[in-house]
Scaffold this active site. Structure first.
Site, PDB file in Angstrom:
ATOM      1  N   ILE A  16      -0.521  23.993  -6.648  1.00  0.00           N
ATOM      2  CA  ILE A  16       0.084  22.657  -6.721  1.00  0.00           C
ATOM      3  C   ILE A  16      -0.412  21.917  -7.968  1.00  0.00           C
ATOM      4  CG2 ILE A  16       0.455  20.479  -5.483  1.00  0.00           C
ATOM      5  CD1 ILE A  16      -0.203  22.122  -2.867  1.00  0.00           C
ATOM      6  N   ASN A  39      -9.747  30.515  -7.098  1.00  0.00           N
ATOM      7  CA  ASN A  39      -8.455  30.927  -6.532  1.00  0.00           C
ATOM      8  C   ASN A  39      -7.316  30.690  -7.529  1.00  0.00           C
ATOM      9  OD1 ASN A  39      -6.987  32.139  -4.450  1.00  0.00           O
ATOM     10  ND2 ASN A  39      -6.268  30.155  -3.698  1.00  0.00           N
ATOM     11  N   ASP A  62     -17.692  23.682 -11.149  1.00  0.00           N
ATOM     12  CA  ASP A  62     -17.591  23.752  -9.690  1.00  0.00           C
ATOM     13  C   ASP A  62     -17.826  22.358  -9.123  1.00  0.00           C
ATOM     14  OD1 ASP A  62     -18.224  24.244  -6.889  1.00  0.00           O
ATOM     15  OD2 ASP A  62     -18.343  26.355  -7.487  1.00  0.00           O
ATOM     16  N   SER A 128      -3.192  17.076   4.157  1.00  0.00           N
ATOM     17  CA  SER A 128      -2.362  18.157   4.685  1.00  0.00           C
ATOM     18  C   SER A 128      -1.778  17.800   6.033  1.00  0.00           C
ATOM     19  CB  SER A 128      -3.247  19.396   4.836  1.00  0.00           C
ATOM     20  OG  SER A 128      -2.565  20.408   5.531  1.00  0.00           O
ATOM     21  N   ALA A 129      -0.598  18.340   6.301  1.00  0.00           N
ATOM     22  CA  ALA A 129      -0.011  18.219   7.642  1.00  0.00           C
ATOM     23  C   ALA A 129      -0.905  18.888   8.683  1.00  0.00           C
ATOM     24  CB  ALA A 129       1.369  18.858   7.656  1.00  0.00           C
ATOM     25  N   TYR A 152     -10.873  23.622   8.461  1.00  0.00           N
ATOM     26  CA  TYR A 152     -10.101  23.192   7.278  1.00  0.00           C
ATOM     27  C   TYR A 152      -9.505  21.810   7.511  1.00  0.00           C
ATOM     28  CZ  TYR A 152      -6.255  22.573   4.046  1.00  0.00           C
ATOM     29  OH  TYR A 152      -5.390  22.032   3.123  1.00  0.00           O
ATOM     30  N   LYS A 156     -10.145  17.783   5.841  1.00  0.00           N
ATOM     31  CA  LYS A 156      -9.134  16.873   5.277  1.00  0.00           C
ATOM     32  C   LYS A 156      -9.204  15.512   5.971  1.00  0.00           C
ATOM     33  CE  LYS A 156      -7.499  19.527   2.098  1.00  0.00           C
ATOM     34  NZ  LYS A 156      -7.659  19.209   0.679  1.00  0.00           N
ATOM     35  N   TYR A 180       0.663  16.844   2.450  1.00  0.00           N
ATOM     36  CA  TYR A 180       1.724  17.799   2.144  1.00  0.00           C
ATOM     37  C   TYR A 180       2.071  18.603   3.388  1.00  0.00           C
ATOM     38  CZ  TYR A 180      -1.007  17.641  -2.286  1.00  0.00           C
ATOM     39  OH  TYR A 180      -1.757  17.295  -3.382  1.00  0.00           O
ATOM     40  N   ARG A 234       8.994  25.159  10.295  1.00  0.00           N
ATOM     41  CA  ARG A 234       8.155  24.349   9.406  1.00  0.00           C
ATOM     42  C   ARG A 234       9.014  23.594   8.394  1.00  0.00           C
ATOM     43  NH1 ARG A 234       5.363  25.817  12.728  1.00  0.00           N
ATOM     44  NH2 ARG A 234       3.277  26.692  12.705  1.00  0.00           N
TER      45      ARG A 234
HETATM   46  P1  NAD Z   1      -5.000  26.589  -4.705  1.00  0.00           P
HETATM   47  O1  NAD Z   1      -6.043  27.410  -4.057  1.00  0.00           O
HETATM   48  O2  NAD Z   1      -3.896  27.278  -5.427  1.00  0.00           O
HETATM   49  O3  NAD Z   1      -5.651  25.530  -5.703  1.00  0.00           O
HETATM   50  C1  NAD Z   1      -6.934  25.013  -5.515  1.00  0.00           C
HETATM   51  C2  NAD Z   1      -7.660  25.116  -6.845  1.00  0.00           C
HETATM   52  O4  NAD Z   1      -8.978  24.604  -6.666  1.00  0.00           O
HETATM   53  C3  NAD Z   1      -7.775  26.555  -7.338  1.00  0.00           C
HETATM   54  O5  NAD Z   1      -7.383  26.620  -8.700  1.00  0.00           O
HETATM   55  C4  NAD Z   1      -9.269  26.865  -7.180  1.00  0.00           C
HETATM   56  O6  NAD Z   1      -9.734  27.784  -8.158  1.00  0.00           O
HETATM   57  C5  NAD Z   1      -9.894  25.481  -7.309  1.00  0.00           C
HETATM   58  N1  NAD Z   1     -11.177  25.373  -6.622  1.00  0.00           N
HETATM   59  C6  NAD Z   1     -11.492  25.817  -5.378  1.00  0.00           C
HETATM   60  N2  NAD Z   1     -12.779  25.559  -5.122  1.00  0.00           N
HETATM   61  C7  NAD Z   1     -13.286  24.930  -6.220  1.00  0.00           C
HETATM   62  C8  NAD Z   1     -14.557  24.427  -6.562  1.00  0.00           C
HETATM   63  N3  NAD Z   1     -15.604  24.546  -5.726  1.00  0.00           N
HETATM   64  N4  NAD Z   1     -14.717  23.839  -7.764  1.00  0.00           N
HETATM   65  C9  NAD Z   1     -13.676  23.738  -8.635  1.00  0.00           C
HETATM   66  N5  NAD Z   1     -12.449  24.225  -8.368  1.00  0.00           N
HETATM   67  C10 NAD Z   1     -12.256  24.806  -7.166  1.00  0.00           C
HETATM   68  O7  NAD Z   1      -4.421  25.621  -3.579  1.00  0.00           O
HETATM   69  P2  NAD Z   1      -3.138  24.680  -3.612  1.00  0.00           P
HETATM   70  O8  NAD Z   1      -2.147  25.270  -2.690  1.00  0.00           O
HETATM   71  O9  NAD Z   1      -2.773  24.361  -4.997  1.00  0.00           O
HETATM   72  O10 NAD Z   1      -3.755  23.419  -2.870  1.00  0.00           O
HETATM   73  C11 NAD Z   1      -4.181  22.273  -3.590  1.00  0.00           C
HETATM   74  C12 NAD Z   1      -4.662  21.234  -2.605  1.00  0.00           C
HETATM   75  O11 NAD Z   1      -3.614  20.934  -1.694  1.00  0.00           O
HETATM   76  C13 NAD Z   1      -5.847  21.661  -1.742  1.00  0.00           C
HETATM   77  O12 NAD Z   1      -6.679  20.542  -1.572  1.00  0.00           O
HETATM   78  C14 NAD Z   1      -5.204  22.064  -0.437  1.00  0.00           C
HETATM   79  O13 NAD Z   1      -6.099  21.901   0.644  1.00  0.00           O
HETATM   80  C15 NAD Z   1      -4.065  21.077  -0.354  1.00  0.00           C
HETATM   81  N6  NAD Z   1      -2.931  21.522   0.457  1.00  0.00           N
HETATM   82  C16 NAD Z   1      -2.351  22.721   0.204  1.00  0.00           C
HETATM   83  C17 NAD Z   1      -1.290  23.146   0.986  1.00  0.00           C
HETATM   84  C18 NAD Z   1      -0.672  24.499   0.776  1.00  0.00           C
HETATM   85  O14 NAD Z   1      -0.113  25.052   1.736  1.00  0.00           O
HETATM   86  N7  NAD Z   1      -0.698  25.073  -0.402  1.00  0.00           N
HETATM   87  C19 NAD Z   1      -0.795  22.316   2.009  1.00  0.00           C
HETATM   88  C20 NAD Z   1      -1.409  21.088   2.222  1.00  0.00           C
HETATM   89  C21 NAD Z   1      -2.479  20.698   1.432  1.00  0.00           C
HETATM   90  C1  WQD Z   2       4.419  29.126   8.530  1.00  0.00           C
HETATM   91  C2  WQD Z   2       5.142  29.819   9.672  1.00  0.00           C
HETATM   92  C3  WQD Z   2       3.650  31.103  11.058  1.00  0.00           C
HETATM   93  C4  WQD Z   2       2.584  34.044   7.980  1.00  0.00           C
HETATM   94  C5  WQD Z   2      -0.593  26.335   6.808  1.00  0.00           C
HETATM   95  C6  WQD Z   2      -1.819  25.530   7.041  1.00  0.00           C
HETATM   96  C7  WQD Z   2      -1.566  24.119   6.613  1.00  0.00           C
HETATM   97  C8  WQD Z   2      -1.002  24.006   5.204  1.00  0.00           C
HETATM   98  C9  WQD Z   2       0.165  24.906   5.019  1.00  0.00           C
HETATM   99  C10 WQD Z   2      -2.869  23.689   3.746  1.00  0.00           C
HETATM  100  C11 WQD Z   2       4.376  29.744  10.995  1.00  0.00           C
HETATM  101  C12 WQD Z   2       4.648  32.010  10.360  1.00  0.00           C
HETATM  102  C13 WQD Z   2       3.159  32.973   8.651  1.00  0.00           C
HETATM  103  C14 WQD Z   2       2.930  35.364   8.373  1.00  0.00           C
HETATM  104  C15 WQD Z   2       4.374  34.435  10.064  1.00  0.00           C
HETATM  105  N1  WQD Z   2      -1.951  24.425   4.211  1.00  0.00           N
HETATM  106  N2  WQD Z   2       4.037  33.176   9.680  1.00  0.00           N
HETATM  107  N3  WQD Z   2       3.811  35.509   9.423  1.00  0.00           N
HETATM  108  O1  WQD Z   2       0.611  27.548   9.434  1.00  0.00           O
HETATM  109  O2  WQD Z   2       2.488  25.927   8.931  1.00  0.00           O
HETATM  110  O3  WQD Z   2       0.446  25.824   7.626  1.00  0.00           O
HETATM  111  O4  WQD Z   2      -0.185  26.218   5.438  1.00  0.00           O
HETATM  112  O5  WQD Z   2      -3.088  22.541   3.992  1.00  0.00           O
HETATM  113  O6  WQD Z   2      -2.797  23.545   6.671  1.00  0.00           O
HETATM  114  O7  WQD Z   2      -2.143  25.554   8.409  1.00  0.00           O
HETATM  115  O8  WQD Z   2       1.944  27.730   7.277  1.00  0.00           O
HETATM  116  O9  WQD Z   2       2.836  29.565   5.926  1.00  0.00           O
HETATM  117  O10 WQD Z   2       0.851  30.021   7.424  1.00  0.00           O
HETATM  118  O11 WQD Z   2       3.083  29.609   8.458  1.00  0.00           O
HETATM  119  O12 WQD Z   2       5.161  34.637  11.012  1.00  0.00           O
HETATM  120  O13 WQD Z   2       2.445  36.366   7.832  1.00  0.00           O
HETATM  121  O14 WQD Z   2       5.232  31.223   9.354  1.00  0.00           O
HETATM  122  O15 WQD Z   2       3.405  31.546  12.369  1.00  0.00           O
HETATM  123  O16 WQD Z   2       5.331  29.654  12.011  1.00  0.00           O
HETATM  124  P1  WQD Z   2       1.367  26.771   8.450  1.00  0.00           P
HETATM  125  P2  WQD Z   2       2.116  29.288   7.200  1.00  0.00           P
END
Ligand code: NAD
Ligand code: WQD
Length: 339
Positions: A16, A39, A62, A128-129, A152, A156, A180, A234
């Site tokens: 993101i 990551n 870090d 996060s949701a 996790y 949040k 999100y 979702r």
């Molecule tokens: P991502 O893992 O792709 O990005 C996170 C970044 O943070 C990575 O580049 C990683 O290298 C860096 N990072 C991790 N630990 C670190 C540390 N100790 N010091 C410095 N950098 C560090 O994840 P994303 O999907 O881009 O998520 C971004 C944010 O959004 C996170 O806070 C995540 O919890 C939140 N979020 C993500 C989702 C999702 O499903 N992707 C949903 C809701 C919320």
């Molecule tokens: C979506 C749907 C699974 C994988 C997670 C975190 C949430 C947020 C977003 C960070 C569900 C199904 C999934 C697979 C499957 N991240 N599924 N087989 O669980 O809604 O949310 O990511 O903040 O915190 O909990 O997302 O993509 O894991 O799952 O059937 O191999 O897909 O059961 O119905 P989720 P997801």
């Protein structure tokens, strides 16, 4: 250049963060990325520079390292921080709660302490949701109580609570909390996308690995949910829409100065099988799957109420599920060709 607002993007090399970096540059901000690349692929900054056509400063650090963070924030002359850096896997957080609290909570506290010392008072926080747990009433509004079901999600809630308390203690703080839903998709250039260096657990990245042949099949977690086709529903949101949400959030903080807490979703839900079929269509690939038991901790249905984001930020998602899957696939194909 120097008069543009300067934003520190922690985790800016991640999924993101990298898309938001580009959206901010287009919107006229200066950005600096802080990431430890645990990551993220090492060449993401180079790819971002290729798209943006300008240098993008990167601080490899870090967020758990308080003195490194303090130095970067003190030197940077930042107008705001967008704090993405975190660990984000629910099952990992159950296995390693201390590691999650260290990065997601201690890391955030280090950022906030560094901001306070440097007089930076604007922050956008990735929530996060996941904090909602398994609410029974849809759509999920921002007033739905937090009910975290895993470490996790707890981290949040912790982050939101610290920020809300700081906002109460210091009304000059300007805070955007963005919850999100399920981010998917990739930048239209095909050069950046979701490409975690760790094995994916989220649905679309897993489907992508099946489509590219890196995984044999998708494991569908349950077909006995109370949904039309029995699989989980979702609210998938295009990462480009999310990136725009961050621009709007920062602009709102810089405009009227008020803080906000909003969901970022589309308000629409899709089932696992709908996502799978859409991905198969846009990629032209077969996506074999097998159905197994429900995944512990999963909710049947989750989708966002979007009214507050519209009212407060003027935010509305523009991309549909097809565009999300197609851009993810275009990115993966490009990566396969590049290596
Ligand atoms: P991502 O893992 O792709 O990005 C996170 C970044 O943070 C990575 O580049 C990683 O290298 C860096 N990072 C991790 N630990 C670190 C540390 N100790 N010091 C410095 N950098 C560090 O994840 P994303 O999907 O881009 O998520 C971004 C944010 O959004 C996170 O806070 C995540 O919890 C939140 N979020 C993500 C989702 C999702 O499903 N992707 C949903 C809701 C919320
Ligand atoms: C979506 C749907 C699974 C994988 C997670 C975190 C949430 C947020 C977003 C960070 C569900 C199904 C999934 C697979 C499957 N991240 N599924 N087989 O669980 O809604 O949310 O990511 O903040 O915190 O909990 O997302 O993509 O894991 O799952 O059937 O191999 O897909 O059961 O119905 P989720 P997801």
């Amino acid at each position: 250049m120097a008069d543009r607002p300067h934003v520190l993007l922690t985790g800016g090399a991640g999924f993101i963060g990298s898309h938001t970096c580009l959206a901010l540059l287009v919107a006229g901000f200066r950005v600096t990325i802080l990431d430890n690349f645990e990551n993220a692929q090492a060449d993401v900054p180079a790819r971002l520079e290729q798209i943006a056509g300008c240098p993008i400063p990167v601080e490899r650090a870090d967020i758990r390292d308080a003195s490194a963070v303090a130095g970067i924030v003190a030197r940077g002359g930042f107008d705001a921080v967008v704090h993405f850096a975190a660990r984000k896997s629910v099952p990992d957080s159950v296995a390693d709660p201390l590691g999650y609290y260290e990065t997601n909570c201690t890391g955030l506290l280090n950022i906030l302490a560094a901001m306070r010392a440097a007089g930076v008072r604007r922050i956008v926080f990735s929530s996060s949701a996941a904090i909602y747990g398994m609410p029974e009433v849809m759509p999920i509004t921002e007033d739905t109580p937090a009910a975290p079901l895993n470490p996790y999600a707890e981290t949040k809630v912790f982050g939101e609570n610290v920020l809300l308390a700081m906002g109460r203690a210091d009304p000059a703080m300007q805070i955007g909390i963005l919850r999100y839903f399920n981010p998917v998709g990739a930048h239209p250039s095909g050069l950046i996308g979701e490409d975690p260096s760790q094995p994916p657990g989220n649905l679309v990245p897993v489907i992508g690995r099946v489509a590219t042949g890196q995984l044999e099949q998708l494991t569908v977690f349950g077909s006995d949910w109370p949904t039309p086709d029995g699989t989980g529903i979702r609210d998938y949101i295009h990462v480009e829409d999310l990136a725009r949400g961050h621009v709007l959030s920062l602009q709102a903080l810089m405009g009227d100065g008020g803080s906000h807490l909003v969901n970022l979703g589309t308000g629409k839900g899709y089932s696992v099988l709908e996502v799978l079929r859409t991905y198969a269509q846009v990629s032209g690939r077969d996506i074999p799957y097998r159905i197994v038991d429900r995944r512990p901790g999963d909710a049947a249905v989750s989708y966002a109420a979007t009214e507050r984001a519209r009212a407060v930020l003027g935010f509305e998602a523009r991309h549909d599920l097809r565009a999300m899957c197609a851009s993810n696939w275009a990115y993966l194909k490009g990566r396969m060709a590049a290596v």
